[in-house]
Design a protein around this motif. Sequence first.
Motif, mmCIF file in Angstrom:
data_model
loop_
_atom_site.group_PDB
_atom_site.id
_atom_site.type_symbol
_atom_site.label_atom_id
_atom_site.label_comp_id
_atom_site.label_asym_id
_atom_site.label_seq_id
_atom_site.Cartn_x
_atom_site.Cartn_y
_atom_site.Cartn_z
ATOM 1 N N PRO A 1 0.809 -1.232 0.000
ATOM 2 C CA PRO A 1 0.000 0.000 0.000
ATOM 3 C C PRO A 1 0.840 1.280 0.000
ATOM 4 N N TRP A 2 2.061 1.188 0.472
ATOM 5 C CA TRP A 2 3.026 2.287 0.377
ATOM 6 C C TRP A 2 4.397 1.745 0.709
ATOM 7 N N GLU A 3 5.408 2.552 0.488
ATOM 8 C CA GLU A 3 6.774 2.111 0.740
ATOM 9 C C GLU A 3 7.395 2.888 1.887
ATOM 10 N N LEU A 4 6.566 3.225 2.852
ATOM 11 C CA LEU A 4 7.044 3.933 4.033
ATOM 12 C C LEU A 4 7.540 2.923 5.064
ATOM 13 N N ARG A 5 8.569 3.297 5.768
ATOM 14 C CA ARG A 5 9.100 2.496 6.863
ATOM 15 C C ARG A 5 9.421 3.439 8.013
ATOM 16 N N ALA A 6 9.345 2.918 9.216
ATOM 17 C CA ALA A 6 9.715 3.713 10.390
ATOM 18 C C ALA A 6 11.225 3.944 10.378
ATOM 19 N N GLN A 7 11.610 5.131 10.771
ATOM 20 C CA GLN A 7 13.022 5.508 10.879
ATOM 21 C C GLN A 7 13.254 6.047 12.282
ATOM 22 N N VAL A 8 14.327 5.619 12.909
ATOM 23 C CA VAL A 8 14.667 6.068 14.257
ATOM 24 C C VAL A 8 15.634 7.238 14.136
ATOM 25 N N GLY A 9 15.285 8.347 14.769
ATOM 26 C CA GLY A 9 16.121 9.538 14.719
ATOM 27 C C GLY A 9 17.084 9.625 15.883
ATOM 28 N N PRO A 10 17.903 10.665 15.899
ATOM 29 C CA PRO A 10 18.935 10.817 16.927
ATOM 30 C C PRO A 10 18.385 11.085 18.328
ATOM 31 N N GLY A 11 17.108 11.422 18.447
ATOM 32 C CA GLY A 11 16.533 11.681 19.763
ATOM 33 C C GLY A 11 16.116 10.432 20.515
ATOM 34 N N CYS A 12 16.355 9.266 19.944
ATOM 35 C CA CYS A 12 15.963 7.995 20.574
ATOM 36 C C CYS A 12 16.546 7.930 21.987
ATOM 37 N N LEU A 13 15.666 7.785 22.967
ATOM 38 C CA LEU A 13 16.094 7.812 24.369
ATOM 39 C C LEU A 13 17.128 6.746 24.726
ATOM 40 N N PRO A 14 16.955 5.489 24.313
ATOM 41 C CA PRO A 14 17.965 4.490 24.653
ATOM 42 C C PRO A 14 19.352 4.827 24.102
ATOM 43 N N ALA A 15 19.422 5.555 23.009
ATOM 44 C CA ALA A 15 20.711 5.969 22.461
ATOM 45 C C ALA A 15 21.429 6.922 23.403
ATOM 46 N N HIS A 16 20.673 7.500 24.321
ATOM 47 C CA HIS A 16 21.238 8.453 25.283
ATOM 48 C C HIS A 16 21.251 7.890 26.702
ATOM 49 N N GLY A 17 21.159 6.568 26.817
ATOM 50 C CA GLY A 17 21.271 5.921 28.119
ATOM 51 C C GLY A 17 19.986 5.854 28.920
ATOM 52 N N VAL A 18 18.852 6.186 28.318
ATOM 53 C CA VAL A 18 17.569 6.131 29.019
ATOM 54 C C VAL A 18 16.857 4.856 28.583
ATOM 55 N N VAL A 19 16.484 4.028 29.544
ATOM 56 C CA VAL A 19 15.811 2.782 29.213
ATOM 57 C C VAL A 19 14.419 3.094 28.665
ATOM 58 N N CYS A 20 14.156 2.611 27.468
ATOM 59 C CA CYS A 20 12.862 2.816 26.822
ATOM 60 C C CYS A 20 12.705 1.760 25.741
ATOM 61 N N ALA A 21 11.511 1.260 25.605
ATOM 62 C CA ALA A 21 11.202 0.307 24.534
ATOM 63 C C ALA A 21 9.764 0.504 24.073
ATOM 64 N N SER A 22 9.255 1.721 24.186
ATOM 65 C CA SER A 22 7.872 2.017 23.808
ATOM 66 C C SER A 22 7.589 1.637 22.367
ATOM 67 N N CYS A 23 8.490 1.970 21.476
ATOM 68 C CA CYS A 23 8.277 1.677 20.052
ATOM 69 C C CYS A 23 8.253 0.174 19.812
ATOM 70 N N ARG A 24 9.180 -0.530 20.405
ATOM 71 C CA ARG A 24 9.229 -1.983 20.237
ATOM 72 C C ARG A 24 7.945 -2.631 20.737
ATOM 73 N N ASP A 25 7.483 -2.190 21.895
ATOM 74 C CA ASP A 25 6.285 -2.773 22.489
ATOM 75 C C ASP A 25 5.029 -2.494 21.663
ATOM 76 N N ALA A 26 5.005 -1.375 20.960
ATOM 77 C CA ALA A 26 3.821 -0.998 20.175
ATOM 78 C C ALA A 26 3.798 -1.619 18.789
ATOM 79 N N CYS A 27 4.916 -2.111 18.313
ATOM 80 C CA CYS A 27 5.018 -2.588 16.931
ATOM 81 C C CYS A 27 4.296 -3.925 16.746
ATOM 82 N N PRO A 28 3.233 -3.943 15.927
ATOM 83 C CA PRO A 28 2.492 -5.190 15.728
ATOM 84 C C PRO A 28 3.245 -6.222 14.891
ATOM 85 N N GLU A 29 4.272 -5.804 14.187
ATOM 86 C CA GLU A 29 5.043 -6.713 13.330
ATOM 87 C C GLU A 29 6.349 -7.159 13.965
#
Length: 166
Positions: A92-120
Motif C-alpha cells: 500500500p506504500w513504501e514507508l518504513r519507520a526511521q529512528v532519529g537521533p533523539g531515541c532515548l535508549p541511544a542516550h542511556g535512558v531505558v525505553c522500549a515504547s516503540c518496540r512494544d507498540a510494533c504489531p510486526e
Amino acid sequence: MAAAALSRRALLFGRTAAEAPAVRPPWALAEAAFASLCTRCDACVRACGEDVLARGADGLPRFEATAGECTFCGDCARACGTGALDASLSPPWELRAQVGPGCLPAHGVVCASCRDACPESAIRVPPGGRGAAWVDPALCTGCAACVGVCPADALALADAPLEAAA
C-alpha cells in the motif's frame, strides 16, 4: 511570519516543527496523479475507522502518523470513487519507520515504547533497553504504531522501498 505549529513534545524539548511533506493515505497514486484525481471529498477520511486520516491544509487527505496505527483495512481505498487511491497497489506504500537521533535508549535512558507498540515486531532495542532502537525494514509495514507512542518524538515514517530480492 506565522509561528510554526508545535507538538507538545516538540515544545517540551524546545524544537520547532519543520513542515514535513504530507504523507498521503495508503494506496495513494504518485503525488501529481493523486492531487489531480482527488476531489477533496473526504470520503476516505470519513471511512477511516482508525481516525488516522485527516484533511490537510491543502484540502487533500493526509495520514497523521502521530494519531495512531494504520491497519491497512482498505476502507479508505474502497471509499475513494476517483481512483486517487488504488487498492490494487501492493504494497500500500513504501514507508518504513526511521529512528532519529533523539531515541532515548541511544542516550542511556531505558525505553522500549516503540518496540512494544510494533504489531510486526520490526523494532529491536538492545538488551536492557540501552542503545538506539533499530527497525528491520523487511518486517516494517509503515503502520506508524510506533510513531505516536515515542516519548521523545524520535520516530518518523520515510520512503524506504525494499530492494528486490536478487
